[in-house]
Design a protein around this motif. Structure first.
Motif, PDB file in Angstrom:
ATOM      1  N   ALA A 114      -4.313  32.659  30.611  1.00 24.28           N
ATOM      2  CA  ALA A 114      -5.691  32.383  30.188  1.00 24.28           C
ATOM      3  C   ALA A 114      -6.535  31.882  31.364  1.00 24.28           C
ATOM      4  O   ALA A 114      -7.732  32.182  31.453  1.00 24.28           O
ATOM      5  N   TYR A 115      -5.920  31.133  32.258  1.00 22.78           N
ATOM      6  CA  TYR A 115      -6.639  30.637  33.447  1.00 22.78           C
ATOM      7  C   TYR A 115      -7.173  31.809  34.262  1.00 22.78           C
ATOM      8  O   TYR A 115      -8.327  31.802  34.715  1.00 22.78           O
TER       9      TYR A 115
ATOM     10  N   ILE B 270     -11.107  31.162  25.395  1.00 29.20           N
ATOM     11  CA  ILE B 270      -9.724  31.133  24.907  1.00 29.20           C
ATOM     12  C   ILE B 270      -9.380  29.680  24.584  1.00 29.20           C
ATOM     13  O   ILE B 270      -9.336  28.831  25.479  1.00 29.20           O
ATOM     14  N   ASP B 271      -9.172  29.397  23.318  1.00 26.98           N
ATOM     15  CA  ASP B 271      -8.833  28.046  22.864  1.00 26.98           C
ATOM     16  C   ASP B 271      -7.388  28.023  22.385  1.00 26.98           C
ATOM     17  O   ASP B 271      -7.028  28.703  21.416  1.00 26.98           O
ATOM     18  N   ILE B 272      -6.545  27.261  23.089  1.00 30.00           N
ATOM     19  CA  ILE B 272      -5.134  27.122  22.720  1.00 30.00           C
ATOM     20  C   ILE B 272      -4.912  25.692  22.254  1.00 30.00           C
ATOM     21  O   ILE B 272      -4.949  24.752  23.053  1.00 30.00           O
TER      22      ILE B 272
ATOM     23  N   PHE C 230      -3.312  28.873  17.606  1.00 29.71           N
ATOM     24  CA  PHE C 230      -3.043  27.597  16.935  1.00 29.71           C
ATOM     25  C   PHE C 230      -1.866  27.770  15.981  1.00 29.71           C
ATOM     26  O   PHE C 230      -1.366  28.886  15.769  1.00 29.71           O
ATOM     27  N   ALA C 231      -1.409  26.677  15.423  1.00 27.58           N
ATOM     28  CA  ALA C 231      -0.313  26.687  14.449  1.00 27.58           C
ATOM     29  C   ALA C 231      -0.867  26.357  13.075  1.00 27.58           C
ATOM     30  O   ALA C 231      -1.856  25.623  12.948  1.00 27.58           O
ATOM     31  N   THR C 232      -0.248  26.886  12.040  1.00 29.14           N
ATOM     32  CA  THR C 232      -0.670  26.563  10.677  1.00 29.14           C
ATOM     33  C   THR C 232      -0.298  25.112  10.357  1.00 29.14           C
ATOM     34  O   THR C 232       0.611  24.551  10.981  1.00 29.14           O
ATOM     35  N   PRO C 233      -0.973  24.491   9.388  1.00 24.09           N
ATOM     36  CA  PRO C 233      -0.698  23.082   9.074  1.00 24.09           C
ATOM     37  C   PRO C 233       0.760  22.802   8.713  1.00 24.09           C
ATOM     38  O   PRO C 233       1.258  21.698   8.969  1.00 24.09           O
TER      39      PRO C 233
ATOM     40  N   ARG D  88      -6.038  34.478  16.655  1.00 25.57           N
ATOM     41  CA  ARG D  88      -7.187  35.055  15.960  1.00 25.57           C
ATOM     42  C   ARG D  88      -8.310  35.307  16.961  1.00 25.57           C
ATOM     43  O   ARG D  88      -8.602  34.455  17.803  1.00 25.57           O
ATOM     44  N   ASN D  89      -8.896  36.491  16.886  1.00 24.37           N
ATOM     45  CA  ASN D  89     -10.029  36.787  17.763  1.00 24.37           C
ATOM     46  C   ASN D  89     -11.198  37.332  16.937  1.00 24.37           C
ATOM     47  O   ASN D  89     -10.999  37.941  15.873  1.00 24.37           O
TER      48      ASN D  89
END
Length: 345
Positions: free
Chosen positions: A227-228, A240-242, A282-285, A293-294
């Motif tokens: 991503a960098y 890009i949000d991780i 991301f991870a689910t709760p 997701r994009n």
């Protein structure tokens, strides 16, 4: 398996003749004083072997239905063998009783003795056949597991090769070298950081190219480096949000799956300053799924998707888990959910 072989009738006859020959060789009939004609004994063995064999074949055929009806958590081979015991009692004892009582008119004592001897032989034949059948079953399972292992290795190597190819193709190198060249004139420190992240990307692919699964922590570290590079290249055109919690870092996923999904998102969607492409990881709760997701902003002209990337990920998951990769597409977003795996010690 054994009971459904194409030449089973030949094997039935051979087994009956072999058993009869053993009885003659041991002189069992005169030893126990059984006045039974040898032709009748041979016929009895042929009938008994055929009925045992065909009975086991029917059990094997209807075993799934029987398992659902009984709800027993037994191995299919064990359940089939247990069901074959009363079957053997009936299909061997019945003809032997009929032959001794009506065909030979044996006295009660001799009739009981002959029936016991015939049942003893019948149960041995049944045990022999079920043992051979079990051996064939496990041999087939071993071969299937070997084939699946080879298929998984092939598919995994294809994925790693595709990932490596994406990162060494001229466009990837050209774009990143252009970014590196610009950074050298602007900020030597940033150029050094960019080069370090680029080396991490290559190192990860080379180190994990033959692994079936990797820790989420390692995959996320690779994604941060990747991503960098993309952020440095696309700047304001790409976000890009991780945000994956540390609680799932010790779980497992298949290697370079996230990178393949990220490449697909860039390949099929517009990314510009006026319309930046947002990609979220991301991870689910419940911490059971890793999600990418994009936003959907399809390019006007793009080569038709072969979905090979998604299919590759699905098949690799299929080799290591029963959980399925989930894909959801609507008017605004494209979402892929990857099962987070537990490795049993």
């Amino acid at each position: 398996m054994l009971f459904s072989l194409r030449l089973r009738y030949v094997y039935m006859l051979a087994l009956a003749v072999y058993t009869f020959s053993n009885v003659l060789l041991m002189e069992a009939l005169p030893f126990y004083g059984l006045p039974v004609a040898q032709t009748h004994v041979l016929l009895l063995f042929v009938v008994s072997v055929a009925l045992i064999w065909e009975g086991n074949r029917l059990i094997e055929l209807y075993l799934p239905t029987i398992q659902r009806a009984l709800s027993w958590s037994l191995h299919p081979l064990l359940l089939a063998f247990l069901l074959s015991l009363p079957l053997t009692l009936v299909v061997v004892g019945g003809p032997a009783l009929l032959l001794g009582h009506y065909g030979q008119a044996l006295p009660p004592g001799k009739l009981r003795l002959g029936l016991k001897l015939m049942l003893a032989v019948g149960f041995r034949i049944n045990l022999f056949l079920n043992t051979i059948n079990a051996g064939m079953f496990f041999l087939r399972e071993l071969r299937l597991s070997q084939v699946e292992a080879e298929q998984f290795k092939k598919i995994s190597l294809q994925a790693q090769f595709q990932s490596l190819k994406e990162q060494v193709n001229p466009h990837f190198l050209f774009n990143n070298l252009n970014v590196l060249s610009a950074l050298l004139y602007q900020d030597v420190h940033l150029a050094g950081e960019f080069l370090q992240q680029l080396s991490k990307v290559y190192r990860y692919v080379l180190q994990h190219q033959e692994k079936e699964v990797v820790e989420v922590a390692a995959e996320l570290e690779f994604m941060e480096s990747y991503a960098y590079l993309l952020r440095a290249r696309f700047r304001e055109s790409l976000r890009i949000d991780i945000t994956v919690p540390a609680a799932v870092h010790s779980r497992y996923t298949v290697p370079v799956a996230l990178q393949m999904l990220l490449e697909n998102a860039l390949k099929h969607n517009v990314s510009s300053r006026s319309r930046p492409l947002l990609i979220e990881v991301f991870a689910t709760p419940d911490h059971e799924w890793l999600v990418m997701r994009n936003t959907r902003q399809p390019k006007v002209s793009v080569e038709p998707s072969t979905h090979l990337g998604l299919e590759n990920i699905r098949r690799r998951y299929g080799f290591v888990s029963a959980a399925l990769v989930e894909v959801e597409c609507d008017a605004t977003s494209f979402t892929v959910r990857l099962p987070l795996l537990h490795l049993t010690p």
